[in-house]
Design a protein around this motif. Structure first.
Motif, mmCIF file in Angstrom:
data_model
loop_
_atom_site.group_PDB
_atom_site.id
_atom_site.type_symbol
_atom_site.label_atom_id
_atom_site.label_comp_id
_atom_site.label_asym_id
_atom_site.label_seq_id
_atom_site.Cartn_x
_atom_site.Cartn_y
_atom_site.Cartn_z
ATOM 1 N N GLN A 1 36.725 12.280 3.937
ATOM 2 C CA GLN A 1 36.448 12.286 2.498
ATOM 3 C C GLN A 1 37.175 11.117 1.839
ATOM 4 O O GLN A 1 38.364 10.910 2.037
ATOM 5 C CB GLN A 1 36.896 13.607 1.875
ATOM 6 N N GLY A 2 36.424 10.346 1.038
ATOM 7 C CA GLY A 2 36.990 9.170 0.374
ATOM 8 C C GLY A 2 36.680 7.873 1.096
ATOM 9 O O GLY A 2 36.940 6.794 0.548
ATOM 10 N N THR B 1 32.043 11.879 -0.363
ATOM 11 C CA THR B 1 32.618 12.735 -1.409
ATOM 12 C C THR B 1 32.823 14.177 -0.963
ATOM 13 O O THR B 1 33.432 14.960 -1.689
ATOM 14 C CB THR B 1 31.724 12.715 -2.666
ATOM 15 N N LYS C 1 34.157 6.663 -12.035
ATOM 16 C CA LYS C 1 33.730 7.709 -11.099
ATOM 17 C C LYS C 1 32.627 8.573 -11.714
ATOM 18 O O LYS C 1 32.519 8.701 -12.935
ATOM 19 C CB LYS C 1 34.918 8.603 -10.706
#
Length: 350
Positions: A87-88, A175, A264
């Motif tokens: 994630q990320g 995400t 974001k």
């Protein structure tokens, strides 16, 4: 008889002392109470109105959403062998993200390749024999069809093996991670979620009387509340054709994110519309407004007295009020110091 007269005299004396005490207390209380001098000028702050340039800006609040977002799953079932991202993680188009176990498929592929090799040799041999009339042509035809079937089977296995590697369909950021190594993957079960925030959708809800301020394919200034110093350019791609519950119309703009993707998905922001007309107007601080929104008023200073004046409000821009009628350049109004102020009061403006 004498005793009765004495009692009456004592009672009268007590009443007289009580009356004197009450009168004294009243005089003391009256001295302590503040008596407002109606003729004394009330000190207030004032401003003299002057015309200003009509160039104003109108702000509409909205929020950012990702242009593209996808939950990735597999087309073939199998055990998750390896996950290359977390994630990320930033991923690029066609980058391998997850590898499923494909060992059985590879063994089947090897078996088919051996079969293809054998059938290829048979076809060559049968062609020679058919030309020499050593065998019937039907046997060659069956062998050629078997070779074609084996080649199709090989292509099918190669496609299945290829699908055991889950790849990114576009440049994005991971995400959500919804599986782990060793888990079982099956079609329709999400494994990863990727979100493309290189370009964002920015949506605002606009009242019907302001909808005409927006034009399709026109650029407007957009900023995020978290990064007010970053100015972005947004191009309108959609003007709402149906009002929502609040009788506003959705307007959508496409905004290119910063190189470091600071904005974001889900952040709040605003679009700023500049109105660069050349006419002049009168504005007053919102603090000078009294009365109600239905009947707005101000205190106009005339001949040293504060007179309540009805005004017409055109619009409110942040902490300023645009005046459409009731005041003119050169008028002096009260801007602060409304305590004890009333209509026709004597004032001392500063």
């Amino acid at each position: 008889m004498i005793k009765k007269i004495i009692l009456i005299a004592v009672a009268i004396a007590i009443l007289a002392a009580t009356a004197f005490k009450l009168k004294t207390n009243k005089e003391v209380a009256e001295k302590r109470v503040y008596k407002y001098d109606i003729d004394k000028p009330i000190t207030v702050k004032s401003i003299v109105l002057k015309p200003e340039n009509a160039a104003t800006s109108t702000v509409f609040a909205g929020n950012f959403q990702a242009l593209r977002e996808s939950k990735l799953s597999t087309d073939v079932q199998g055990k998750v062998l390896e996950i290359y991202v977390d994630q990320g993680s930033m991923v690029e188009e066609n980058q391998a993200l997850i590898q499923l176990d494909n060992s059985l498929l590879k063994l089947q592929l090897q078996s088919v390749e051996v079969k293809i090799e054998e059938l290829t040799k048979d076809v060559k041999r049968y062609k020679v024999l058919t030309e020499a009339d050593a065998i019937q042509g039907i046997q060659l035809e069956k062998t050629e069809l078997a070779l074609k079937s084996a080649l199709i089977q090989k292509a099918t296995l190669l496609e299945q093996i290829n699908k055991t590697t889950i790849r990114a369909p576009f440049n994005a950021v991971v995400t959500a991670k919804m599986t782990e190594e060793g888990a079982f993957a099956a079609p329709g079960i999400p494994l990863l979620q990727i979100t493309d925030i290189s370009i964002l959708k920015f949506t605002v809800n606009v009242p019907e009387n302001s909808l005409s301020k927006f034009e399709l394919n026109k650029n407007y200034t957009v900023s995020a509340d978290a990064f007010p110093d970053i100015q972005l350019s947004g191009q309108t791609t959609m003007l709402g054709s149906k009002a929502n519950i609040g009788n506003s119309f959705p307007v959508q703009l496409l905004v290119k994110n910063t190189n470091s993707h600071e904005i974001k998905s889900g952040m709040f922001g605003k679009v700023i519309l500049q109105d660069d007309t050349d006419t002049s107007q009168i504005t007053i601080p919102a603090s000078a407004l009294v009365g109600t929104t239905i009947k707005p008023q101000v205190y106009l200073i005339e001949n040293g007295r504060a007179q309540l004046r009805d005004i017409i409000v055109a619009e409110r821009i942040e902490n300023r009020i645009v005046i459409a009628g009731g005041l003119k350049p050169g008028d002096e109004i009260v801007s602060n110091g409304f305590i004890n102020l009333y209509n026709n009061a004597n004032v001392n403006p500063k």
